[in-house]
Design an enzyme around this catalytic site. Structure first.
Site, mmCIF file in Angstrom:
data_model
loop_
_atom_site.group_PDB
_atom_site.id
_atom_site.type_symbol
_atom_site.label_atom_id
_atom_site.label_comp_id
_atom_site.label_asym_id
_atom_site.label_seq_id
_atom_site.Cartn_x
_atom_site.Cartn_y
_atom_site.Cartn_z
ATOM 1 N N SER A 197 14.378 8.894 8.798
ATOM 2 C CA SER A 197 14.060 8.574 7.683
ATOM 3 C C SER A 197 13.982 9.822 6.882
ATOM 4 O O SER A 197 13.574 10.974 7.020
ATOM 5 C CB SER A 197 12.664 7.885 7.807
ATOM 6 O OG SER A 197 12.071 7.893 6.408
ATOM 7 N N CYS A 324 -0.461 6.159 7.814
ATOM 8 C CA CYS A 324 -0.114 4.707 7.873
ATOM 9 C C CYS A 324 -1.548 4.243 8.256
ATOM 10 O O CYS A 324 -1.771 3.092 8.049
ATOM 11 C CB CYS A 324 1.016 4.274 8.860
ATOM 12 S SG CYS A 324 2.524 5.326 8.589
HETATM 13 N N1 PLP Z 1 8.209 6.553 12.954
HETATM 14 C C1 PLP Z 1 7.363 7.545 12.827
HETATM 15 C C2 PLP Z 1 7.317 8.364 14.133
HETATM 16 C C3 PLP Z 1 7.018 7.940 11.646
HETATM 17 O O1 PLP Z 1 6.076 8.913 11.427
HETATM 18 C C4 PLP Z 1 7.007 6.950 10.582
HETATM 19 C C5 PLP Z 1 6.503 7.331 9.268
HETATM 20 O O2 PLP Z 1 5.376 7.681 9.078
HETATM 21 C C6 PLP Z 1 7.952 5.941 10.674
HETATM 22 C C7 PLP Z 1 8.352 5.732 11.838
HETATM 23 C C8 PLP Z 1 8.106 5.041 9.682
HETATM 24 O O3 PLP Z 1 9.339 5.471 8.869
HETATM 25 P P1 PLP Z 1 9.526 4.989 7.300
HETATM 26 O O4 PLP Z 1 8.413 5.363 6.491
HETATM 27 O O5 PLP Z 1 10.734 5.670 6.811
HETATM 28 O O6 PLP Z 1 9.715 3.548 7.477
#
Ligand code: PLP
Length: 390
Positions: A197, A324
């Site tokens: 990402s 999140c």
């Molecule tokens: N995986 C991990 C380990 C993350 O830290 C995050 C974002 O906080 C994601 C997935 C999700 O990524 P995105 O925000 O680009 O969807």
């Protein structure tokens, strides 16, 4: 402002803004158009693909651009939802990000099986349990993250791949937190799928990518105009993709020129000084392999949510567990998986550094934390003494 929340999102590198800007102002052609303005944009997409591929030691045609890390992972799970030739068992761990956990919970609701591997108190996955799960019967996929967003603890992805490959099981890794912080080489560590990402390594939000090893199964997950070799239709986020490419190139340079070591020194100094000031502080994953930028720490008896507000008032941005989850006040599932209770989780703060931090910010942030803790203890003392506050 002292920004110590780079695992939530990062500052966009000004050089990345410079790279993407012409594609917002000047070059607005559709990459699918055959005339010169379209071809120019299409070429820029190709360059970005090559830049992202170089960072991973992948081939450009193994990279598909997405709207975020979550979408990249979603594509892998969608592939299995409709056609899992090796059965309906997926092997993962409870400490994964919700972008993996939620699709896997749906997988279970839809009749699939998920083997949730345990992690120890340091956040390390149990490789013997992985072997045992794989030997128990066929599995459609192993999905284990490269690095944990809350603790920074890394999984030994090369070992995981060796174990899974020996049994013919494909591996996906959520490398969202690892990219730009660790050297990743998909040839030396032959995962089948890898998600990343942009906004975690100084590109803007709203752009990500999926690495799919050539030969690995992947059915198209967005159908339409056939963009991204037919896998992910929809007119491309050109400026975002150009930015992702630029950020990937800069991240590669940053790792070559010792930039990651500098970040590690700041984080290590932060932890050393933090423990000197708060001797009962407990760093999560302190004995495990960890990202160089992350410090997850429990300050026993203190309310992390309150401290975050007091830190914010002093110009310091940090996080309690994962960003999140901060809107919902349930304890971090990662700390829970590591065996910690709700009270411990409620006293946990996460500080995450990037190359945009300055050495002087280390002590300044800790001064702010110390002031915040003192204020909290004073208020608590006043309340305990029966003084009506406010
Ligand atoms: N995986 C991990 C380990 C993350 O830290 C995050 C974002 O906080 C994601 C997935 C999700 O990524 P995105 O925000 O680009 O969807």
């Amino acid at each position: 402002m002292i920004y110590l929340d780079s695992n939530a999102t990062t500052r966009i590198d000004p050089a990345v803004v410079d790279a993407m800007l012409p594609f917002l102002t000047e070059h607005h052609g559709n990459p699918s158009s055959g005339y010169r303005a379209g071809r120019l944009v299409k070429r820029a997409l190709g360059e970005a693909r090559a830049q992202v591929a170089r960072l991973l030691n992948a081939e450009p045609d193994e990279i598909t651009f997405t709207s975020c890390g979550t979408e990249a992972m979603h594509a892998v799970f969608e592939e299995l939802r409709f056609d899992a030739p090796r059965g309906r068992r997926i092997i993962s761990a409870r400490s994964e990000h919700s972008a993996v956990i939620e699709p896997l919970l749906r997988w279970q609701r839809d009749g699939g099986e998920v083997v949730w591997l345990p992690v120890d108190s340091q956040g390390r996955v149990d490789l013997a349990a992985l072997e045992a799960a794989l030997d128990e019967g066929p599995a459609a996929l192993v999905t284990l993250m490269w690095a944990n967003n809350e603790t920074g603890v890394t999984h030994p992805v090369d070992e995981i791949v060796r174990i899974a490959r020996a049994r013919g099981v494909p591996v996906h890794t959520d490398a969202v937190q690892a990219v730009g912080k660790l050297e990743l080489d998909v040839r030396a560590c032959p995962v089948d799928y890898l998600s990343l990402s942009g906004h975690k390594f100084h590109a803007p939000k709203g752009v990500g990518a999926l690495f799919t090893r050539n030969g690995a199964r992947m059915r198209p997950w967005l159908l339409g105009g056939g963009q991204e070799s037919g896998k992910r239709s929809g007119t491309e986020n050109v400026s975002g993709i150009v930015a992702l490419g630029a950020a990937a190139e800069i991240a590669g340079r940053h790792m070559m020129d010792g930039g990651v070591d500098r970040v590690r020194r700041m984080r290590d100094e932060f932890e050393r000084s933090l423990i000197e000031r708060f001797p009962d502080a407990m760093v999560h994953g302190g004995e495990a392999e960890r990202l160089p930028n992350t410090c997850s720490v429990c300050l026993p008896g203190l309310d992390a949510a309150g401290l975050l507000i007091l830190l914010d008032q002093r110009g310091v941005c940090a996080s309690a567990g994962s960003a999140c989850h901060s809107a919902a006040l349930h304890p971090s599932h990662v700390l829970e998986a590591m065996g910690f209770g709700a009270e411990h989780a409620a006293s946990t703060l996460r500080f995450s550094f990037s190359r945009f931090n300055q050495e002087a910010e280390v002590e300044a942030a800790l001064d702010a934390l110390e002031q915040a803790v003192e204020k909290m203890r004073r208020e608590r003392g006043r309340l305990a003494g029966g003084v009506v506050v406010g």
